[in-house]
Design a protein around this motif. Structure first.
Motif, PDB file in Angstrom:
ATOM      1  N   GLY A  27       0.821  -1.208   0.000  1.00  0.00           N
ATOM      2  CA  GLY A  27       0.000   0.000   0.000  1.00  0.00           C
ATOM      3  C   GLY A  27       0.855   1.259   0.000  1.00  0.00           C
ATOM      4  N   SER A  28       1.892   1.250   0.798  1.00  0.00           N
ATOM      5  CA  SER A  28       2.793   2.391   0.865  1.00  0.00           C
ATOM      6  C   SER A  28       3.499   2.610  -0.471  1.00  0.00           C
ATOM      7  CB  SER A  28       3.823   2.168   1.966  1.00  0.00           C
ATOM      8  OG  SER A  28       4.776   3.182   1.977  1.00  0.00           O
ATOM      9  N   ILE A  29       4.023   1.555  -1.042  1.00  0.00           N
ATOM     10  CA  ILE A  29       4.713   1.675  -2.328  1.00  0.00           C
ATOM     11  C   ILE A  29       3.759   2.151  -3.412  1.00  0.00           C
ATOM     12  CG2 ILE A  29       5.835   0.357  -4.168  1.00  0.00           C
ATOM     13  CD1 ILE A  29       7.103  -1.361  -1.962  1.00  0.00           C
ATOM     14  N   PHE A  30       2.559   1.580  -3.448  1.00  0.00           N
ATOM     15  CA  PHE A  30       1.595   1.968  -4.472  1.00  0.00           C
ATOM     16  C   PHE A  30       1.237   3.447  -4.377  1.00  0.00           C
ATOM     17  CE2 PHE A  30      -2.847   2.507  -5.819  1.00  0.00           C
ATOM     18  CZ  PHE A  30      -2.716   2.156  -7.156  1.00  0.00           C
ATOM     19  N   PHE A  31       0.985   3.926  -3.172  1.00  0.00           N
ATOM     20  CA  PHE A  31       0.607   5.332  -3.010  1.00  0.00           C
ATOM     21  C   PHE A  31       1.771   6.271  -3.300  1.00  0.00           C
ATOM     22  CE2 PHE A  31      -3.424   4.144  -1.822  1.00  0.00           C
ATOM     23  CZ  PHE A  31      -4.190   5.215  -1.402  1.00  0.00           C
ATOM     24  N   ILE A  32       2.961   5.921  -2.865  1.00  0.00           N
ATOM     25  CA  ILE A  32       4.118   6.783  -3.132  1.00  0.00           C
ATOM     26  C   ILE A  32       4.412   6.817  -4.630  1.00  0.00           C
ATOM     27  CG2 ILE A  32       6.618   7.003  -2.831  1.00  0.00           C
ATOM     28  CD1 ILE A  32       4.974   8.088  -0.522  1.00  0.00           C
ATOM     29  N   LYS A  33       4.333   5.678  -5.290  1.00  0.00           N
ATOM     30  CA  LYS A  33       4.579   5.665  -6.736  1.00  0.00           C
ATOM     31  C   LYS A  33       3.476   6.405  -7.490  1.00  0.00           C
ATOM     32  CE  LYS A  33       8.372   3.375  -7.223  1.00  0.00           C
ATOM     33  NZ  LYS A  33       9.531   3.975  -7.837  1.00  0.00           N
ATOM     34  N   SER A  34       2.234   6.291  -7.027  1.00  0.00           N
ATOM     35  CA  SER A  34       1.121   6.946  -7.717  1.00  0.00           C
ATOM     36  C   SER A  34       1.115   8.452  -7.508  1.00  0.00           C
ATOM     37  CB  SER A  34      -0.212   6.374  -7.232  1.00  0.00           C
ATOM     38  OG  SER A  34      -0.298   5.014  -7.535  1.00  0.00           O
ATOM     39  N   PHE A  35       1.210   8.861  -6.262  1.00  0.00           N
ATOM     40  CA  PHE A  35       1.089  10.274  -5.940  1.00  0.00           C
ATOM     41  C   PHE A  35       2.426  10.999  -5.847  1.00  0.00           C
ATOM     42  CE2 PHE A  35      -2.821   8.395  -4.127  1.00  0.00           C
ATOM     43  CZ  PHE A  35      -3.722   9.039  -4.953  1.00  0.00           C
ATOM     44  N   GLY A  36       3.513  10.266  -5.833  1.00  0.00           N
ATOM     45  CA  GLY A  36       4.830  10.875  -5.742  1.00  0.00           C
ATOM     46  C   GLY A  36       5.182  11.707  -6.961  1.00  0.00           C
ATOM     47  N   ARG A  37       4.491  11.467  -8.046  1.00  0.00           N
ATOM     48  CA  ARG A  37       4.730  12.248  -9.267  1.00  0.00           C
ATOM     49  C   ARG A  37       4.315  13.710  -9.092  1.00  0.00           C
ATOM     50  NH1 ARG A  37       5.955   8.955 -13.591  1.00  0.00           N
ATOM     51  NH2 ARG A  37       5.532   6.762 -13.231  1.00  0.00           N
ATOM     52  N   LEU A  38       3.602  13.989  -8.024  1.00  0.00           N
ATOM     53  CA  LEU A  38       3.205  15.368  -7.748  1.00  0.00           C
ATOM     54  C   LEU A  38       4.351  16.184  -7.152  1.00  0.00           C
ATOM     55  CD1 LEU A  38      -0.344  14.681  -6.280  1.00  0.00           C
ATOM     56  CD2 LEU A  38       0.231  15.476  -8.579  1.00  0.00           C
ATOM     57  N   GLY A  39       5.468  15.533  -6.871  1.00  0.00           N
ATOM     58  CA  GLY A  39       6.643  16.277  -6.440  1.00  0.00           C
ATOM     59  C   GLY A  39       7.165  15.938  -5.067  1.00  0.00           C
ATOM     60  N   LEU A  83       8.473  18.299   1.976  1.00  0.00           N
ATOM     61  CA  LEU A  83       8.176  17.211   1.047  1.00  0.00           C
ATOM     62  C   LEU A  83       8.302  15.854   1.742  1.00  0.00           C
ATOM     63  CD1 LEU A  83       9.972  18.445  -2.194  1.00  0.00           C
ATOM     64  CD2 LEU A  83       7.547  18.577  -1.622  1.00  0.00           C
ATOM     65  N   PHE A  84       9.253  15.747   2.658  1.00  0.00           N
ATOM     66  CA  PHE A  84       9.420  14.501   3.403  1.00  0.00           C
ATOM     67  C   PHE A  84       8.215  14.230   4.299  1.00  0.00           C
ATOM     68  CE2 PHE A  84      11.117  12.138   7.108  1.00  0.00           C
ATOM     69  CZ  PHE A  84      11.434  10.968   6.444  1.00  0.00           C
ATOM     70  N   ILE A  85       7.684  15.246   4.919  1.00  0.00           N
ATOM     71  CA  ILE A  85       6.496  15.089   5.770  1.00  0.00           C
ATOM     72  C   ILE A  85       5.299  14.656   4.922  1.00  0.00           C
ATOM     73  CG2 ILE A  85       4.832  16.352   7.201  1.00  0.00           C
ATOM     74  CD1 ILE A  85       7.262  17.998   8.211  1.00  0.00           C
ATOM     75  N   ILE A  86       5.131  15.259   3.756  1.00  0.00           N
ATOM     76  CA  ILE A  86       4.043  14.848   2.861  1.00  0.00           C
ATOM     77  C   ILE A  86       4.250  13.405   2.424  1.00  0.00           C
ATOM     78  CG2 ILE A  86       3.005  15.250   0.596  1.00  0.00           C
ATOM     79  CD1 ILE A  86       3.668  18.233   1.002  1.00  0.00           C
ATOM     80  N   ASN A  87       5.477  13.033   2.124  1.00  0.00           N
ATOM     81  CA  ASN A  87       5.794  11.659   1.738  1.00  0.00           C
ATOM     82  C   ASN A  87       5.412  10.692   2.852  1.00  0.00           C
ATOM     83  OD1 ASN A  87       7.312   9.186   1.416  1.00  0.00           O
ATOM     84  ND2 ASN A  87       8.484  10.227  -0.157  1.00  0.00           N
TER      85      ASN A  87
END
Length: 103
Positions: free
Chosen positions: A42-54, A70-74
Motif C-alpha cells: 500500500g505504501s509503495i503503491f501510493f508513493i509511486k502513484s502520488f509521488g509524481r506530484l513532487g 516534502l518529506f512530511i508529505i511523503n
C-alpha cells in the motif's frame, strides 16, 4: 539522506501504520504478517502513484538539499497508503468470501 533511505523509511512508516490501524480496528486485521505485507504494498503503491506530484524520494533530495516539507508529505502519503491498502484488501477479501459462499 539518500533517495533509497527515504524510500525505506516510507515503506517502514506504511508497515507501522497498517499494523497500528489493524491493532485498533480488529476487523481489518490479517495478522502481523498480512498487515505488514499490505503496509508495504500500500505504501509503495501510493508513493509511486502520488509521488509524481513532487514529493517522491528523489524530489525530496533534489539539488543535494533535504526538503523537510516534502518529506512530511511523503510520510503522510505512506501512512494513508498502508491504511487504505488494509481497508481495500479487507473489502476485496469480504467480497471474495461472500461470492464463494453464494455458489
Amino acid at each position: 539522506m539518500t533517495g533509497t533511505l527515504i524510500s525505506l523509511i516510507s515503506i517502514f512508516i506504511g508497515i507501522i501504520a497498517a499494523n497500528v490501524f489493524a491493532y485498533f480496528k480488529k476487523e481489518y486485521s490479517f495478522g502481523f504478517t498480512g498487515n505488514t505485507l499490505v503496509g508495504v504494498f500500500g505504501s509503495i503503491f501510493f508513493i509511486k502513484s502520488f509521488g509524481r506530484l513532487g514529493f517522491d524520494p528523489w524530489s525530496i533530495m533534489a539539488g543535494g538539499t533535504f526538503h523537510s516539507n516534502l518529506f512530511i508529505i511523503n510520510c503522510l502519503v505512506s501512512v494513508f497508503g498502508g491504511i487504505i491498502g488494509l481497508i481495500a484488501i479487507k473489502y476485496i477479501s469480504k467480497r471474495l468470501n461472500k461470492e464463494k459462499h453464494n455458489l
